[in-house]
Design a protein around this motif. Structure first.
Motif, short mmCIF file in Angstrom:
data_model
loop_
_atom_site.label_atom_id
_atom_site.label_comp_id
_atom_site.label_asym_id
_atom_site.label_seq_id
_atom_site.Cartn_x
_atom_site.Cartn_y
_atom_site.Cartn_z
N ARG A 211 -4.84 -1.00 7.01
CA ARG A 211 -4.33 -2.30 7.31
C ARG A 211 -5.35 -3.52 6.78
O ARG A 211 -5.03 -4.78 7.43
CB ARG A 211 -3.87 -2.46 8.67
CG ARG A 211 -2.99 -1.53 9.52
CD ARG A 211 -2.93 -1.45 10.80
NE ARG A 211 -2.37 -2.80 11.54
CZ ARG A 211 -1.15 -3.07 11.53
NH1 ARG A 211 -0.34 -2.01 11.22
NH2 ARG A 211 -0.77 -4.12 12.05
N VAL A 212 -6.05 -3.17 5.87
CA VAL A 212 -6.77 -4.11 5.37
C VAL A 212 -6.72 -4.51 3.91
O VAL A 212 -7.01 -3.51 3.30
CB VAL A 212 -8.53 -3.63 5.66
CG1 VAL A 212 -9.28 -4.90 5.04
CG2 VAL A 212 -8.58 -3.52 7.07
N ARG B 292 0.86 -1.22 -0.10
CA ARG B 292 -0.18 0.10 -0.26
C ARG B 292 1.10 1.11 0.05
O ARG B 292 1.65 1.47 0.90
CB ARG B 292 -0.90 0.02 1.25
CG ARG B 292 -1.86 1.41 1.28
CD ARG B 292 -2.74 1.09 2.46
NE ARG B 292 -3.91 2.04 2.66
CZ ARG B 292 -3.62 3.47 3.12
NH1 ARG B 292 -2.39 3.77 3.82
NH2 ARG B 292 -4.66 4.18 3.13
N GLY C 110 -8.03 2.73 0.02
CA GLY C 110 -8.89 1.99 0.98
C GLY C 110 -8.45 2.33 2.81
O GLY C 110 -7.72 3.29 2.88
N ARG C 111 -8.44 1.18 3.16
CA ARG C 111 -8.06 1.21 4.81
C ARG C 111 -6.67 0.81 4.68
O ARG C 111 -6.13 -0.11 4.24
CB ARG C 111 -8.79 0.31 5.76
CG ARG C 111 -10.31 0.62 5.35
CD ARG C 111 -11.40 -0.38 5.95
NE ARG C 111 -11.06 -0.73 7.39
CZ ARG C 111 -11.58 -1.64 8.13
NH1 ARG C 111 -12.40 -2.34 7.60
NH2 ARG C 111 -11.36 -2.12 9.36
#
Length: 491
Positions: free
Chosen positions: A92-93, A61, A89-90
Motif C-alpha cells: 500500500r506504499v 501494483r 515493495g510494500r
C-alpha cells in the motif's frame, strides 16, 4: 531503480463466445508461439477525485505474470504509453519515484487504492523467422471491483489486447483488422481501470471552443502551453534529454502571452501569475544553463581533441548541474508550484477576458503582434546609444523572443504572415542568442580559470576562451545581414 519502456498497444472488446482468429500470415509473422497462461491480481492507485484517471494515467501494483511489480503508465500518443516499473515493495506504499513522476497531477493529494482487477490471461506471441517477438496477443477474462466509497461497482468482461514488440506499426493495424473481422470491437477505453470506473472519472479539459474571437485564440494558446508544462514535468524530474528546456519554453510562452496580449486579459487576475511563472522559469533555467554549458564545453573539447588531462574542471560543472537538478526537484514538490499549476488550469478553464477579447481575432491579433514587433525594433535601436551594449543586446534578444511568441500565437488565425514574423523574430533572437551564449560562456571560463590546478587545464581554458570570443563576435557580425533581410509584418 525504476525502469521505463514505451508500450504500444490496442485493446478490443469481445463476447464470451468469441474465438481468436488465425493469427499466422500477418505481416512479418512466421509462426504463432506456444500459449502461456497467467493469473494476474492488480491494485490500482489514484487520488480520491481520480486525478490520474482523468488524464489517462494508470498506477498499479500487480502480482503474477512475467512483470510483477509497480507499473505507472502515462500516455504519449493515441496507442502509446510510457511505462515506468518498480519492484513490488510494500503493498500500500507507492514507490517514491513513481509518486514523484505524477506529483504535478496529484499536487499533494494522497494516492490510495481505488480498484482491483483479477485477470485470467492467455498470451500468444507472434514470432518472426528468427523467433523474435513481433507482438503479443493477450486474451483476458477480467473481473474488476471498485474500492471507492462513492462508487461501489463490480464488473466482468473479456478483452483482447495486442501489444507491439519488435514489429512494425502495420502489424498492429493488421492484427486489429483480423480481430474486428472475427467479431471483436475496438475498446472505448484505453485502460481496464477506465472501463471499470466509467462515469466516476472526471472529464479532462477538452479543446477550448473557437468562436473566432481574439480571446479564443489566446485561450487555445495558453491551454497548449499549460498542457506542455504538465507533459514535460515528469520528464524534467528524471533529467530526460531536452525536457527541462521544453518545459521552460512552455513557461516562457505563457508569461510572454500574458504580457503581449495584456489588453485582452483582466490585469488583476493575470498579473499575479507573472512573478510565479518567472520563479519557475528561473528554477528551470538554472539547470538548463548549466546543462548547455556542459554540453557546449564538452563538444568544444572534443573538436579540439583535448584528452582527459585537460578537462578535469568539467567535473565541477557537472557537479553544479546535479545540484541544480536536486533544487529543481525540490521546487517541483513545493505547494507554490502546485498552486501555480492550479492557477494555470483556472486561467484556461475560465480566462479573465476583457470586452476587447470578444472582437474578431483577425482584427485584434495583427495589432498586438505589430506592437510586439515595434518593441523589438526600439530595443534594437537603443543598442547604439546604450552605456552597456551587452545589456542592450540582451534586452533586444528578450524583445525578439516576445515578438516571436506573440506571432506564434497568431499563426492559426493569421497564417503565413504571422508564421514569417515568428521566423524573422526567431532569426534575430538566435543572432543575439549566439552572442549572449558566448558572453555567458566566457564569464564561466573566467570563473573557472581562477581555480585551475594544472597547466594543461589553464591552457585548455585559454583556448576555449578565445574560441568563445571569436564566435560571439561572429554572431554580431551577422546581425545587420539578418536585420536587413527581415521586415515588419504586413497584415
Amino acid at each position: 531503480m525504476a525502469a521505463q519502456h514505451v508500450e504500444v498497444e490496442r485493446k478490443y472488446d469481445a463476447d464470451a463466445g468469441f474465438g481468436l482468429p488465425e493469427l499466422s500470415g500477418l505481416p512479418g509473422v512466421a509462426t504463432v508461439g506456444r500459449a502461456r497462461s497467467h493469473r494476474l491480481h492488480a491494485t490500482y492507485f489514484d487520488t480520491d477525485d481520480l486525478r490520474l484517471s482523468a488524464h489517462g494515467i494508470t498506477l498499479r501494483r500487480r502480482r503474477g505474470g512475467d512483470d510483477a511489480g509497480w507499473h505507472l503508465k502515462m500516455p504519449v500518443g493515441p496507442d502509446s504509453k510510457i511505462e515506468t516499473r518498480a519492484p513490488l515493495g510494500r503493498a500500500r506504499v507507492v514507490p517514491a519515484r513513481l509518486a514523484n513522476l505524477v506529483a504535478a497531477y496529484t499536487r499533494g493529494a494522497a494516492l490510495r487504492p481505488v480498484a482491483t482487477l483479477e485477470t485470467e490471461r492467455t498470451v500468444l506471441p507472434l514470432l518472426d523467422e528468427d523467433g523474435a517477438v513481433l507482438a503479443e496477443v493477450a486474451d483476458d477474462a477480467v473481473t474488476g471491483r471498485v474500492l471507492r466509497d462513492d462508487h461501489d461497482a463490480a464488473a466482468s468482461w473479456r478483452e483482447i489486447e495486442v501489444e507491439l514488440g519488435t514489429g512494425e506499426p502495420g502489424l498492429l493495424r493488421a492484427a486489429g483488422k483480423r480481430l474486428r473481422k472475427a467479431g471483436a470491437r475496438r475498446s472505448a477505453s484505453s485502460s481496464k481501470l477506465g472501463r471499470l470506473l466509467n462515469g466516476a472519472v472526471p472529464r479532462a479539459p477538452g479543446e477550448p471552443a473557437d468562436d473566432g474571437s481574439a480571446g479564443a485564440a489566446v485561450r487555445a494558446y495558453l491551454a497548449a502551453q499549460a498542457a506542455a508544462i504538465l507533459r514535460y514535468d515528469p520528464k524534467a524530474r528524471v533529467a530526460e534529454e531536452d525536457a527541462v528546456h521544453r518545459m521552460r519554453v512552455a513557461v516562457r510562452r505563457v508569461r510572454s502571452a500574458l504580457r503581449s496580449y495584456r489588453p485582452l486579459l483582466e490585469r488583476e487576475r493575470v498579473d499575479p501569475l507573472r512573478p510565479e511563472l518567472q520563479w519557475l522559469a528561473e528554477v528551470l533555467g538554472e539547470v538548463r544553463d548549466l546543462e548547455v554549458l556542459r554540453m557546449r564545453f564538452t563538444a568544444r573539447l572534443d573538436e579540439l581533441g583535448v584528452g582527459d588531462a585537460g578537462r578535469e574542471w568539467l567535473d565541477e560543472l557537472a557537479r553544479k548541474e546535479r545540484s541544480a537538478y536536486r533544487r529543481l526537484n525540490a521546487a517541483l514538490k513545493e505547494p507554490r508550484y502546485f498552486a501555480l499549476l492550479d492557477a494555470l488550469e483556472r486561467l484556461v478553464a475560465d480566462p479573465p477576458l476583457t470586452d476587447r477579447a470578444a472582437r474578431r481575432a483577425t482584427k485584434e491579433l495583427p495589432v498586438l503582434v505589430a506592437r510586439a514587433w515595434r518593441r523589438m525594433e526600439r530595443a534594437h535601436a537603443a543598442i547604439a546609444t546604450a552605456e552597456d551594449a551587452d545589456v542592450a543586446r540582451h534586452e533586444t534578444r528578450k524583445s525578439a523572443k516576445r515578438a516571436r511568441y506573440a506571432a506564434e500565437l497568431a499563426v492559426p488565425v493569421l497564417g503565413e504572415t504571422a508564421a514569417r514574423a515568428a521566423r524573422d523574430a526567431r532569426s534575430v533572437q538566435e543572432v543575439f542568442g549566439g552572442h549572449q551564449d558566448g558572453v555567458i560562456a566566457m564569464a564561466h571560463l573566467r570563473e573557472i580559470a581562477a581555480g585551475v590546478r594544472t597547466p594543461a587545464e589553464a591552457f585548455t581554458i585559454g583556448v576555449l576562451y578565445g574560441v568563445e570570443r571569436c564566435e560571439a563576435q561572429t554572431s554580431l557580425d551577422g546581425l545587420e545581414r539578418t536585420w536587413q533581410r527581415i521586415g515588419a509584418p504586413a497584415f
